[in-house]
Design a protein around this motif. Sequence first.
Motif, PDB file in Angstrom:
ATOM      1  N   PHE A 170       0.806  -1.225   0.000  1.00  0.00           N
ATOM      2  CA  PHE A 170       0.000   0.000   0.000  1.00  0.00           C
ATOM      3  C   PHE A 170       0.843   1.280   0.000  1.00  0.00           C
ATOM      4  O   PHE A 170       0.467   2.280  -0.606  1.00  0.00           O
ATOM      5  CB  PHE A 170      -0.927   0.011   1.224  1.00  0.00           C
ATOM      6  CG  PHE A 170      -1.778   1.249   1.320  1.00  0.00           C
ATOM      7  CD1 PHE A 170      -2.917   1.401   0.549  1.00  0.00           C
ATOM      8  CD2 PHE A 170      -1.423   2.285   2.185  1.00  0.00           C
ATOM      9  CE1 PHE A 170      -3.694   2.556   0.636  1.00  0.00           C
ATOM     10  CE2 PHE A 170      -2.183   3.445   2.271  1.00  0.00           C
ATOM     11  CZ  PHE A 170      -3.325   3.574   1.490  1.00  0.00           C
ATOM     12  N   TYR A 171       1.989   1.248   0.665  1.00  0.00           N
ATOM     13  CA  TYR A 171       2.772   2.474   0.851  1.00  0.00           C
ATOM     14  C   TYR A 171       3.766   2.764  -0.276  1.00  0.00           C
ATOM     15  O   TYR A 171       4.594   3.659  -0.158  1.00  0.00           O
ATOM     16  CB  TYR A 171       3.471   2.452   2.213  1.00  0.00           C
ATOM     17  CG  TYR A 171       2.469   2.478   3.328  1.00  0.00           C
ATOM     18  CD1 TYR A 171       1.783   3.649   3.628  1.00  0.00           C
ATOM     19  CD2 TYR A 171       2.156   1.323   4.040  1.00  0.00           C
ATOM     20  CE1 TYR A 171       0.809   3.682   4.618  1.00  0.00           C
ATOM     21  CE2 TYR A 171       1.191   1.346   5.037  1.00  0.00           C
ATOM     22  CZ  TYR A 171       0.518   2.521   5.316  1.00  0.00           C
ATOM     23  OH  TYR A 171      -0.442   2.544   6.301  1.00  0.00           O
ATOM     24  N   PHE A 172       3.655   2.042  -1.388  1.00  0.00           N
ATOM     25  CA  PHE A 172       4.487   2.303  -2.563  1.00  0.00           C
ATOM     26  C   PHE A 172       3.694   3.103  -3.583  1.00  0.00           C
ATOM     27  O   PHE A 172       2.698   2.630  -4.115  1.00  0.00           O
ATOM     28  CB  PHE A 172       4.956   0.982  -3.180  1.00  0.00           C
ATOM     29  CG  PHE A 172       5.789   1.162  -4.431  1.00  0.00           C
ATOM     30  CD1 PHE A 172       7.086   1.648  -4.356  1.00  0.00           C
ATOM     31  CD2 PHE A 172       5.271   0.837  -5.677  1.00  0.00           C
ATOM     32  CE1 PHE A 172       7.855   1.812  -5.509  1.00  0.00           C
ATOM     33  CE2 PHE A 172       6.032   0.996  -6.830  1.00  0.00           C
ATOM     34  CZ  PHE A 172       7.330   1.486  -6.744  1.00  0.00           C
ATOM     35  N   LEU A 173       4.122   4.355  -3.825  1.00  0.00           N
ATOM     36  CA  LEU A 173       3.456   5.241  -4.780  1.00  0.00           C
ATOM     37  C   LEU A 173       1.964   5.340  -4.470  1.00  0.00           C
ATOM     38  O   LEU A 173       1.112   5.242  -5.356  1.00  0.00           O
ATOM     39  CB  LEU A 173       3.683   4.765  -6.215  1.00  0.00           C
ATOM     40  CG  LEU A 173       5.137   4.487  -6.617  1.00  0.00           C
ATOM     41  CD1 LEU A 173       5.227   4.163  -8.103  1.00  0.00           C
ATOM     42  CD2 LEU A 173       6.055   5.655  -6.279  1.00  0.00           C
ATOM     43  N   THR A 174       1.672   5.541  -3.207  1.00  0.00           N
ATOM     44  CA  THR A 174       0.283   5.619  -2.743  1.00  0.00           C
ATOM     45  C   THR A 174      -0.417   6.838  -3.322  1.00  0.00           C
ATOM     46  O   THR A 174       0.164   7.911  -3.457  1.00  0.00           O
ATOM     47  CB  THR A 174       0.253   5.727  -1.200  1.00  0.00           C
ATOM     48  OG1 THR A 174       1.150   4.774  -0.645  1.00  0.00           O
ATOM     49  CG2 THR A 174      -1.144   5.482  -0.678  1.00  0.00           C
ATOM     50  N   HIS A 175      -1.662   6.678  -3.663  1.00  0.00           N
ATOM     51  CA  HIS A 175      -2.467   7.787  -4.168  1.00  0.00           C
ATOM     52  C   HIS A 175      -2.495   8.914  -3.124  1.00  0.00           C
ATOM     53  O   HIS A 175      -2.720   8.657  -1.943  1.00  0.00           O
ATOM     54  CB  HIS A 175      -3.896   7.291  -4.400  1.00  0.00           C
ATOM     55  CG  HIS A 175      -4.615   8.069  -5.435  1.00  0.00           C
ATOM     56  ND1 HIS A 175      -5.016   9.354  -5.229  1.00  0.00           N
ATOM     57  CD2 HIS A 175      -4.982   7.745  -6.699  1.00  0.00           C
ATOM     58  CE1 HIS A 175      -5.630   9.790  -6.316  1.00  0.00           C
ATOM     59  NE2 HIS A 175      -5.608   8.843  -7.223  1.00  0.00           N
TER      60      HIS A 175
END
Length: 206
Positions: A170-175
């Motif tokens: 979730f925390y990779f390139l999160t919107h």
Amino acid sequence: MTFPFLFLDYPWDKSNQKSIQIDLAKFKELDAYAQKVNVRNSVKNLVSVLLQKAPSDLEKVRAIWMWICHHIEYDVEGCYNLDKVSFKPADVLQSGKAICGGYARLFQEMCSIAGIQCQYLIGSCSVKGKSDHAWNAVRIDGRWHLLDCTWGSGSVNTAFSKFTFRYDEFYFLTHPALFIKKHFPEDPKWQLLKQTVTLEHQHDLT
């Protein structure tokens, strides 16, 4: 209270929580490679080995992210003894441990070596509004994106006494519309929202 402008400016649905269209299945080989790399003698050498399988900027960022999330553990003891903690990338690499600032500094240094623009960001991840966390913004194909290596790597138990590696995609390139719920940067421009959110409004989003 709801803030529909967040979703109008940055449309997203539950099938894509990223700020960039990516097919995670295409990262399968790269992810496996990055996790197996075991270089600790220098940050520069580590990046050099990782980039052997990462030709594009997105792949470079992914390889660096994946390596950090699977090889650097949260320094629970250091969190209670900040005077003994080093944020220098070389020290983090050697020890294999860091608190959030160390994760973010290492990621920034590795991106710099790889020729990727990266920002070290600080801000609040709690309703208190006090700056107590660090993360990064990275520039890919002309746009900035957000990520948090610390939270992507795992979690600490409720007693805050033990860290467990537990990768969180979730925390990779999160919107940005999702990231703002738990990450409030000191500089509002790094919310990456067209209409910035105040700390008071952020509380309503959590």
